[in-house]
Design a protein around this motif. Sequence first.
Motif, PDB file in Angstrom:
ATOM      1  N   LEU A   1       0.836  -1.200   0.000  1.00 13.95           N
ATOM      2  CA  LEU A   1       0.000   0.000   0.000  1.00 13.95           C
ATOM      3  C   LEU A   1       0.873   1.253   0.000  1.00 13.95           C
ATOM      4  N   GLY A   2       1.960   1.237   0.749  1.00 16.41           N
ATOM      5  CA  GLY A   2       2.872   2.379   0.768  1.00 16.41           C
ATOM      6  C   GLY A   2       3.522   2.620  -0.585  1.00 16.41           C
ATOM      7  N   ILE A   3       3.883   1.544  -1.273  1.00 16.75           N
ATOM      8  CA  ILE A   3       4.481   1.674  -2.620  1.00 16.75           C
ATOM      9  C   ILE A   3       3.489   2.323  -3.571  1.00 16.75           C
ATOM     10  N   LEU A   4       2.247   1.825  -3.577  1.00 17.57           N
ATOM     11  CA  LEU A   4       1.228   2.358  -4.488  1.00 17.57           C
ATOM     12  C   LEU A   4       0.897   3.814  -4.162  1.00 17.57           C
ATOM     13  N   ALA A   5       0.775   4.134  -2.861  1.00 18.15           N
ATOM     14  CA  ALA A   5       0.392   5.492  -2.471  1.00 18.15           C
ATOM     15  C   ALA A   5       1.465   6.508  -2.844  1.00 18.15           C
ATOM     16  N   THR A   6       2.734   6.189  -2.593  1.00 18.54           N
ATOM     17  CA  THR A   6       3.807   7.131  -2.951  1.00 18.54           C
ATOM     18  C   THR A   6       3.948   7.265  -4.466  1.00 18.54           C
ATOM     19  N   PHE A   7       3.708   6.166  -5.197  1.00 18.45           N
ATOM     20  CA  PHE A   7       3.780   6.220  -6.663  1.00 18.45           C
ATOM     21  C   PHE A   7       2.671   7.116  -7.217  1.00 18.45           C
ATOM     22  N   LEU A   8       1.440   6.949  -6.709  1.00 17.12           N
ATOM     23  CA  LEU A   8       0.328   7.790  -7.163  1.00 17.12           C
ATOM     24  C   LEU A   8       0.524   9.242  -6.741  1.00 17.12           C
ATOM     25  N   LEU A   9       1.149   9.452  -5.584  1.00 17.27           N
ATOM     26  CA  LEU A   9       1.398  10.808  -5.088  1.00 17.27           C
ATOM     27  C   LEU A   9       2.264  11.593  -6.072  1.00 17.27           C
ATOM     28  N   ALA A  10       3.191  10.895  -6.729  1.00 17.30           N
ATOM     29  CA  ALA A  10       4.092  11.562  -7.671  1.00 17.30           C
ATOM     30  C   ALA A  10       3.329  12.196  -8.835  1.00 17.30           C
ATOM     31  N   PHE A  11       2.162  11.635  -9.181  1.00 21.94           N
ATOM     32  CA  PHE A  11       1.430  12.107 -10.358  1.00 21.94           C
ATOM     33  C   PHE A  11       0.171  12.915 -10.014  1.00 21.94           C
ATOM     34  N   PHE A  12      -0.313  12.800  -8.778  1.00 22.98           N
ATOM     35  CA  PHE A  12      -1.588  13.449  -8.451  1.00 22.98           C
ATOM     36  C   PHE A  12      -1.491  14.476  -7.323  1.00 22.98           C
ATOM     37  N   TRP A  13      -0.276  14.796  -6.825  1.00 23.55           N
ATOM     38  CA  TRP A  13      -0.191  15.702  -5.689  1.00 23.55           C
ATOM     39  C   TRP A  13      -0.654  17.110  -6.016  1.00 23.55           C
ATOM     40  N   LYS A  14      -0.605  17.508  -7.277  1.00 23.98           N
ATOM     41  CA  LYS A  14      -1.023  18.859  -7.675  1.00 23.98           C
ATOM     42  C   LYS A  14      -2.518  18.969  -7.950  1.00 23.98           C
TER      43      LYS A  14
ATOM     44  N   TYR B   1      -9.691  22.124  -2.846  1.00 22.07           N
ATOM     45  CA  TYR B   1      -8.968  21.277  -1.896  1.00 22.07           C
ATOM     46  C   TYR B   1      -8.061  20.319  -2.662  1.00 22.07           C
ATOM     47  N   SER B   2      -6.905  20.010  -2.053  1.00 19.41           N
ATOM     48  CA  SER B   2      -5.998  19.009  -2.651  1.00 19.41           C
ATOM     49  C   SER B   2      -6.426  17.622  -2.177  1.00 19.41           C
ATOM     50  N   ALA B   3      -7.615  17.210  -2.608  1.00 20.42           N
ATOM     51  CA  ALA B   3      -8.204  15.955  -2.125  1.00 20.42           C
ATOM     52  C   ALA B   3      -7.332  14.736  -2.421  1.00 20.42           C
ATOM     53  N   PRO B   4      -6.797  14.570  -3.655  1.00 18.22           N
ATOM     54  CA  PRO B   4      -5.936  13.399  -3.900  1.00 18.22           C
ATOM     55  C   PRO B   4      -4.722  13.359  -2.974  1.00 18.22           C
ATOM     56  N   LEU B   5      -4.093  14.514  -2.758  1.00 23.19           N
ATOM     57  CA  LEU B   5      -2.924  14.569  -1.870  1.00 23.19           C
ATOM     58  C   LEU B   5      -3.308  14.174  -0.447  1.00 23.19           C
ATOM     59  N   LEU B   6      -4.423  14.708   0.063  1.00 24.34           N
ATOM     60  CA  LEU B   6      -4.836  14.432   1.436  1.00 24.34           C
ATOM     61  C   LEU B   6      -5.222  12.969   1.629  1.00 24.34           C
ATOM     62  N   ILE B   7      -5.905  12.391   0.647  1.00 26.55           N
ATOM     63  CA  ILE B   7      -6.295  10.972   0.736  1.00 26.55           C
ATOM     64  C   ILE B   7      -5.065  10.076   0.732  1.00 26.55           C
ATOM     65  N   LEU B   8      -4.141  10.348  -0.172  1.00 23.91           N
ATOM     66  CA  LEU B   8      -2.924   9.535  -0.252  1.00 23.91           C
ATOM     67  C   LEU B   8      -2.056   9.710   0.991  1.00 23.91           C
ATOM     68  N   CYS B   9      -2.024  10.925   1.537  1.00 22.42           N
ATOM     69  CA  CYS B   9      -1.265  11.143   2.781  1.00 22.42           C
ATOM     70  C   CYS B   9      -1.890  10.378   3.944  1.00 22.42           C
ATOM     71  N   PHE B  10      -3.216  10.285   3.965  1.00 25.65           N
ATOM     72  CA  PHE B  10      -3.873   9.500   5.008  1.00 25.65           C
ATOM     73  C   PHE B  10      -3.490   8.027   4.891  1.00 25.65           C
ATOM     74  N   LEU B  11      -3.481   7.498   3.664  1.00 22.55           N
ATOM     75  CA  LEU B  11      -3.095   6.094   3.460  1.00 22.55           C
ATOM     76  C   LEU B  11      -1.646   5.863   3.887  1.00 22.55           C
ATOM     77  N   LEU B  12      -0.763   6.807   3.557  1.00 23.07           N
ATOM     78  CA  LEU B  12       0.635   6.681   3.981  1.00 23.07           C
ATOM     79  C   LEU B  12       0.757   6.756   5.500  1.00 23.07           C
ATOM     80  N   SER B  13      -0.085   7.562   6.138  1.00 27.03           N
ATOM     81  CA  SER B  13      -0.077   7.643   7.603  1.00 27.03           C
ATOM     82  C   SER B  13      -0.516   6.323   8.219  1.00 27.03           C
ATOM     83  N   VAL B  14      -1.518   5.679   7.617  1.00 21.70           N
ATOM     84  CA  VAL B  14      -1.957   4.355   8.091  1.00 21.70           C
ATOM     85  C   VAL B  14      -0.814   3.364   7.984  1.00 21.70           C
TER      86      VAL B  14
END
Length: 456
Positions: free
Chosen positions: A81-94, A104-117
């Motif tokens: 899950l961490g691999i997928l979340a950081t990979f998607l973060l590279a393309f959707f953080w903006k 709102y930066s909804a994709p960034l916040l959702i992916l950051c929540f998954l990385l926090s988990v």
Amino acid sequence: MSVLTHVLACLFGMGSWVAINGMWVELPLIVPQLPEGWFLPSYLTVLIQMANVGPLVITAMHHFRPGVLDEKPVVYCIVVLGILATFLLAFFWKHTVTIGSTLYSAPLLILCFLLSVVDCTSSVTFLPFMMRLCPQYLTTYFAGEGLSGLVPALVSLIQGVGVVRCHNATLTVSLNKTFDNSTVESWELQAVYQPAKFSAQVFFLFLSLMMVVCLIAFALLNHHPAVAREKKKLYFREEVKSGKKEQVFPLHTHTETPEQKQMLNPFEDRRKPRTSFGRGTYSNSEMAFIFVVLAWVNALTNAVLPSVQSYSCLPYGNKAYHLAATMAAVANPLACFIAMFMPVRSLIFMCLLTVFGTGFGAYIMTMAALSPCPLLVHSASGTAVIVLVWILFVLSLSYVKVIIGVILRDEGHTALVWCGAVVQLGSMVGALSMFPLVSIYGLFKSGDACNTKCPT
């Protein structure tokens, strides 16, 4: 001990918090491009605390259904899950989403929540897994956990994140009077952030690669023949220690006399467990003391002091801030390295070291409260002192954390599960305590990097 196993344990530990640590050091680069602005760190703090639902579920499973949950599949799931979340973060953080009339930066916040988990759950799964290896590798794991903060910090330094230059700027002020409209020009230094050497996308892909390395290291720790041989030796020693092997290799064939039994009885009484927790090496009051110290130390090192690091260091200059952050990150694995060769398990020594570390933390908090004009702000000695205090603060309390981990490792699997849970509990209490002070009430004031003037 195998050098390969040490390397794998270190790489495995690096994956524990590398994603969230990397997110924090990248904030100066991404914040100016997001609608949340500098409120984003506050949102991240809340998301990380919400992610503690992961450790809560794992700890509840171990408590109510002991022996049912196997850490290995859980670790595989959260690392993937961490691999997928950081990979998607590279393309959707903006990317932004409009909710109501606000962006709102909804994709960034959702992916950051998954990385926090992922990272929060690692505290209650990675540590118990290390029970399967020899105790010496736990210290190496803690060194890797320390490197999870150092490596992203070094990469961000190479990237040039947060580098500020002061440039002269012309300010034009209009003077509106009844008979004369005139303008006055004045000069002022303006702080300008320098462009990064590579983009945030490359940085997030680097974090994804780090998580891949963690996954490979974990797989090798489970399946490499050299590690498997060490596990067999460990299990054999554990069986001998528990007395199971004594029946296979009896030392005496004759029956002991009553006199001999009476002579042995006092020693047997002394070896009885002092509590039902773990192996019973420590009393209830001693275990409570250990867990209170663990929660206190993690609250300070993971939440309370990091939340005011910029306030305590930036008044001394941008160089002081980056030097303190980098050298403090170096002090963490250095403490683990020292603990590997000097594992002092004395509770009195642990208490003294905690008091010293707390004293250093109190100095840092005082300088943050005095920002933007702390003590010795105009002198080189002030810069040297704040950097040195940060190093000693992290070094002393990191050593305490490692020693507590070693102590609880000897107490068994359940003790390490509770170790991870208390780490997260202490961090959560520290973060929730500082959030209103920093973000809501604004008790700490930051100065302009180029124009703050303090009394000499």
